[in-house]
Design a protein around this motif. Sequence first.
Motif, PDB file in Angstrom:
ATOM      1  N   GLU A  24       0.870  -1.174   0.000  1.00  0.00           N
ATOM      2  CA  GLU A  24       0.000   0.000   0.000  1.00  0.00           C
ATOM      3  C   GLU A  24       0.907   1.224   0.000  1.00  0.00           C
ATOM      4  O   GLU A  24       1.905   1.270   0.731  1.00  0.00           O
ATOM      5  CB  GLU A  24      -0.919   0.015   1.224  1.00  0.00           C
ATOM      6  CG  GLU A  24      -1.771  -1.229   1.403  1.00  0.00           C
ATOM      7  CD  GLU A  24      -2.716  -1.534   0.244  1.00  0.00           C
ATOM      8  OE1 GLU A  24      -3.039  -0.584  -0.525  1.00  0.00           O
ATOM      9  OE2 GLU A  24      -3.119  -2.690   0.089  1.00  0.00           O
ATOM     10  N   THR A  25       0.552   2.196  -0.833  1.00  0.00           N
ATOM     11  CA  THR A  25       1.393   3.368  -1.027  1.00  0.00           C
ATOM     12  C   THR A  25       0.538   4.634  -0.935  1.00  0.00           C
ATOM     13  O   THR A  25      -0.691   4.573  -0.873  1.00  0.00           O
ATOM     14  CB  THR A  25       2.075   3.314  -2.409  1.00  0.00           C
ATOM     15  OG1 THR A  25       1.071   3.383  -3.422  1.00  0.00           O
ATOM     16  CG2 THR A  25       2.874   2.024  -2.568  1.00  0.00           C
ATOM     17  N   LEU A  28       5.768   6.075  -9.032  1.00  0.00           N
ATOM     18  CA  LEU A  28       7.018   5.492  -8.542  1.00  0.00           C
ATOM     19  C   LEU A  28       8.051   6.560  -8.209  1.00  0.00           C
ATOM     20  O   LEU A  28       9.028   6.290  -7.516  1.00  0.00           O
ATOM     21  CB  LEU A  28       7.587   4.526  -9.580  1.00  0.00           C
ATOM     22  CG  LEU A  28       6.780   3.254  -9.831  1.00  0.00           C
ATOM     23  CD1 LEU A  28       7.347   2.489 -11.017  1.00  0.00           C
ATOM     24  CD2 LEU A  28       6.746   2.385  -8.590  1.00  0.00           C
ATOM     25  N   VAL A  29       7.850   7.764  -8.708  1.00  0.00           N
ATOM     26  CA  VAL A  29       8.777   8.860  -8.447  1.00  0.00           C
ATOM     27  C   VAL A  29       8.376   9.635  -7.193  1.00  0.00           C
ATOM     28  O   VAL A  29       9.206   9.984  -6.362  1.00  0.00           O
ATOM     29  CB  VAL A  29       8.833   9.820  -9.654  1.00  0.00           C
ATOM     30  CG1 VAL A  29       9.722  11.015  -9.351  1.00  0.00           C
ATOM     31  CG2 VAL A  29       9.313   9.085 -10.891  1.00  0.00           C
ATOM     32  N   ARG A  30       7.085   9.885  -7.045  1.00  0.00           N
ATOM     33  CA  ARG A  30       6.590  10.788  -6.014  1.00  0.00           C
ATOM     34  C   ARG A  30       6.157  10.096  -4.726  1.00  0.00           C
ATOM     35  O   ARG A  30       6.362  10.610  -3.631  1.00  0.00           O
ATOM     36  CB  ARG A  30       5.390  11.556  -6.597  1.00  0.00           C
ATOM     37  CG  ARG A  30       4.676  12.489  -5.651  1.00  0.00           C
ATOM     38  CD  ARG A  30       3.319  12.882  -6.234  1.00  0.00           C
ATOM     39  NE  ARG A  30       2.440  11.714  -6.336  1.00  0.00           N
ATOM     40  CZ  ARG A  30       1.511  11.572  -7.284  1.00  0.00           C
ATOM     41  NH1 ARG A  30       1.350  12.504  -8.210  1.00  0.00           N
ATOM     42  NH2 ARG A  30       0.749  10.485  -7.309  1.00  0.00           N
ATOM     43  N   ASP A  31       5.537   8.937  -4.833  1.00  0.00           N
ATOM     44  CA  ASP A  31       4.776   8.391  -3.710  1.00  0.00           C
ATOM     45  C   ASP A  31       5.554   7.418  -2.841  1.00  0.00           C
ATOM     46  O   ASP A  31       6.458   6.728  -3.303  1.00  0.00           O
ATOM     47  CB  ASP A  31       3.490   7.745  -4.236  1.00  0.00           C
ATOM     48  CG  ASP A  31       2.558   8.784  -4.842  1.00  0.00           C
ATOM     49  OD1 ASP A  31       2.438   9.867  -4.256  1.00  0.00           O
ATOM     50  OD2 ASP A  31       1.977   8.515  -5.907  1.00  0.00           O
ATOM     51  N   ARG A  32       5.161   7.370  -1.593  1.00  0.00           N
ATOM     52  CA  ARG A  32       5.873   6.628  -0.563  1.00  0.00           C
ATOM     53  C   ARG A  32       5.256   5.252  -0.337  1.00  0.00           C
ATOM     54  O   ARG A  32       4.034   5.097  -0.313  1.00  0.00           O
ATOM     55  CB  ARG A  32       5.846   7.438   0.743  1.00  0.00           C
ATOM     56  CG  ARG A  32       6.479   6.776   1.944  1.00  0.00           C
ATOM     57  CD  ARG A  32       6.724   7.800   3.044  1.00  0.00           C
ATOM     58  NE  ARG A  32       5.519   8.460   3.515  1.00  0.00           N
ATOM     59  CZ  ARG A  32       4.798   8.044   4.565  1.00  0.00           C
ATOM     60  NH1 ARG A  32       5.162   6.960   5.223  1.00  0.00           N
ATOM     61  NH2 ARG A  32       3.735   8.715   4.951  1.00  0.00           N
ATOM     62  N   LEU A  33       6.112   4.250  -0.160  1.00  0.00           N
ATOM     63  CA  LEU A  33       5.676   2.921   0.261  1.00  0.00           C
ATOM     64  C   LEU A  33       5.370   2.967   1.748  1.00  0.00           C
ATOM     65  O   LEU A  33       6.226   3.351   2.550  1.00  0.00           O
ATOM     66  CB  LEU A  33       6.776   1.890  -0.027  1.00  0.00           C
ATOM     67  CG  LEU A  33       6.545   0.467   0.466  1.00  0.00           C
ATOM     68  CD1 LEU A  33       5.319  -0.156  -0.192  1.00  0.00           C
ATOM     69  CD2 LEU A  33       7.787  -0.391   0.214  1.00  0.00           C
ATOM     70  N   CYS A  34       4.160   2.587   2.120  1.00  0.00           N
ATOM     71  CA  CYS A  34       3.728   2.701   3.510  1.00  0.00           C
ATOM     72  C   CYS A  34       3.547   1.356   4.211  1.00  0.00           C
ATOM     73  O   CYS A  34       3.880   1.221   5.391  1.00  0.00           O
ATOM     74  CB  CYS A  34       2.397   3.461   3.588  1.00  0.00           C
ATOM     75  SG  CYS A  34       2.430   5.116   2.886  1.00  0.00           S
ATOM     76  N   VAL A  35       3.027   0.385   3.494  1.00  0.00           N
ATOM     77  CA  VAL A  35       2.637  -0.891   4.100  1.00  0.00           C
ATOM     78  C   VAL A  35       3.006  -2.038   3.167  1.00  0.00           C
ATOM     79  O   VAL A  35       2.874  -1.923   1.952  1.00  0.00           O
ATOM     80  CB  VAL A  35       1.112  -0.922   4.376  1.00  0.00           C
ATOM     81  CG1 VAL A  35       0.657  -2.306   4.816  1.00  0.00           C
ATOM     82  CG2 VAL A  35       0.724   0.122   5.422  1.00  0.00           C
ATOM     83  N   VAL A  36       3.487  -3.120   3.741  1.00  0.00           N
ATOM     84  CA  VAL A  36       3.649  -4.385   3.015  1.00  0.00           C
ATOM     85  C   VAL A  36       2.883  -5.445   3.785  1.00  0.00           C
ATOM     86  O   VAL A  36       3.048  -5.579   5.004  1.00  0.00           O
ATOM     87  CB  VAL A  36       5.132  -4.795   2.889  1.00  0.00           C
ATOM     88  CG1 VAL A  36       5.247  -6.179   2.260  1.00  0.00           C
ATOM     89  CG2 VAL A  36       5.913  -3.773   2.076  1.00  0.00           C
ATOM     90  N   GLN A  37       2.018  -6.168   3.096  1.00  0.00           N
ATOM     91  CA  GLN A  37       1.263  -7.230   3.748  1.00  0.00           C
ATOM     92  C   GLN A  37       1.648  -8.589   3.170  1.00  0.00           C
ATOM     93  O   GLN A  37       1.975  -8.692   1.986  1.00  0.00           O
ATOM     94  CB  GLN A  37      -0.247  -6.996   3.667  1.00  0.00           C
ATOM     95  CG  GLN A  37      -0.798  -6.789   2.276  1.00  0.00           C
ATOM     96  CD  GLN A  37      -0.905  -5.324   1.881  1.00  0.00           C
ATOM     97  OE1 GLN A  37       0.012  -4.543   2.060  1.00  0.00           O
ATOM     98  NE2 GLN A  37      -2.039  -4.947   1.309  1.00  0.00           N
ATOM     99  N   ARG A  44      11.631  -2.308  -4.881  1.00  0.00           N
ATOM    100  CA  ARG A  44      13.023  -2.107  -5.299  1.00  0.00           C
ATOM    101  C   ARG A  44      13.466  -0.673  -5.008  1.00  0.00           C
ATOM    102  O   ARG A  44      14.571  -0.437  -4.509  1.00  0.00           O
ATOM    103  CB  ARG A  44      13.167  -2.423  -6.777  1.00  0.00           C
ATOM    104  CG  ARG A  44      14.602  -2.319  -7.296  1.00  0.00           C
ATOM    105  CD  ARG A  44      14.718  -2.929  -8.671  1.00  0.00           C
ATOM    106  NE  ARG A  44      16.086  -2.938  -9.158  1.00  0.00           N
ATOM    107  CZ  ARG A  44      16.543  -3.753 -10.105  1.00  0.00           C
ATOM    108  NH1 ARG A  44      15.732  -4.638 -10.647  1.00  0.00           N
ATOM    109  NH2 ARG A  44      17.791  -3.700 -10.505  1.00  0.00           N
ATOM    110  N   ARG A  45      12.612   0.295  -5.317  1.00  0.00           N
ATOM    111  CA  ARG A  45      12.970   1.696  -5.100  1.00  0.00           C
ATOM    112  C   ARG A  45      13.105   2.026  -3.618  1.00  0.00           C
ATOM    113  O   ARG A  45      14.043   2.703  -3.195  1.00  0.00           O
ATOM    114  CB  ARG A  45      11.913   2.613  -5.719  1.00  0.00           C
ATOM    115  CG  ARG A  45      12.317   4.084  -5.738  1.00  0.00           C
ATOM    116  CD  ARG A  45      11.115   4.992  -5.763  1.00  0.00           C
ATOM    117  NE  ARG A  45      10.472   5.049  -4.451  1.00  0.00           N
ATOM    118  CZ  ARG A  45       9.371   5.759  -4.197  1.00  0.00           C
ATOM    119  NH1 ARG A  45       8.787   6.441  -5.162  1.00  0.00           N
ATOM    120  NH2 ARG A  45       8.854   5.765  -2.989  1.00  0.00           N
ATOM    121  N   SER A  46      12.167   1.528  -2.806  1.00  0.00           N
ATOM    122  CA  SER A  46      12.114   1.917  -1.399  1.00  0.00           C
ATOM    123  C   SER A  46      12.980   1.057  -0.490  1.00  0.00           C
ATOM    124  O   SER A  46      13.625   1.569   0.422  1.00  0.00           O
ATOM    125  CB  SER A  46      10.657   1.872  -0.906  1.00  0.00           C
ATOM    126  OG  SER A  46       9.833   2.707  -1.689  1.00  0.00           O
TER     127      SER A  46
END
Length: 202
Positions: A25-26, A31-40, A86-88
């Motif tokens: 969940e982001t 992919l440039v602007r937004d933050r990775l917030c949650v991995v389930q 990969r980015r985060s």
Amino acid sequence: MSITLHHGDIPADLTFGDAVAVDTETMGLSLVRDRLCVVQLSSGDGTAHVVQLTRDYDCPNLKRLLADPAVLKIFHFARFDLAMIRRSLGVVCAPVWCTKIASKLARTNTDRHGLKDLSRDVIGVEISKEQQTSDWGAETLTEQQLAYAAQDVLHLHRLRAALQVLLAREGRGDLAEQCFAFLPTRAALDLAGWDEVDIFAH
């Protein structure tokens, strides 16, 4: 169904067997602007683990799992998740299996390959997408958000098994596996700026 919330990382002794369902969940779809917030995560046994990430992405146990070549990672629309991870997190996920690609290859009788339609049509499970655009960067996740995050991974093992049957029936299992193997490279192309360019075109 059992949902466990983890802050920052998963425990070092948490295991998922040889295949784990994964979703992210982001804050948005850039992919440039937004933050990775949650991995389930789920092992397909009715339990889900929701990891609320910190901004420094200090999660060595989660990274180790996602990078483990002995564990198959099952996604729905893996292309986006792989690029965001990969980015985060600096992790290349492999091997991977994507239920959306499998659906597009096996279910050519329909153009509805989203998780909601796929789950209903293939395994008879109704899921809600109501929380999809909620604030995943919030300090505290709601019970509704946790339930939403969990349902996105709880059924992926069953979907994979059903889609494997359909792929075999249509003679496209090998083609699907080749597509899955290319997904980490497709994600890398997205991150490198070739997201809207078909490099195989004339």
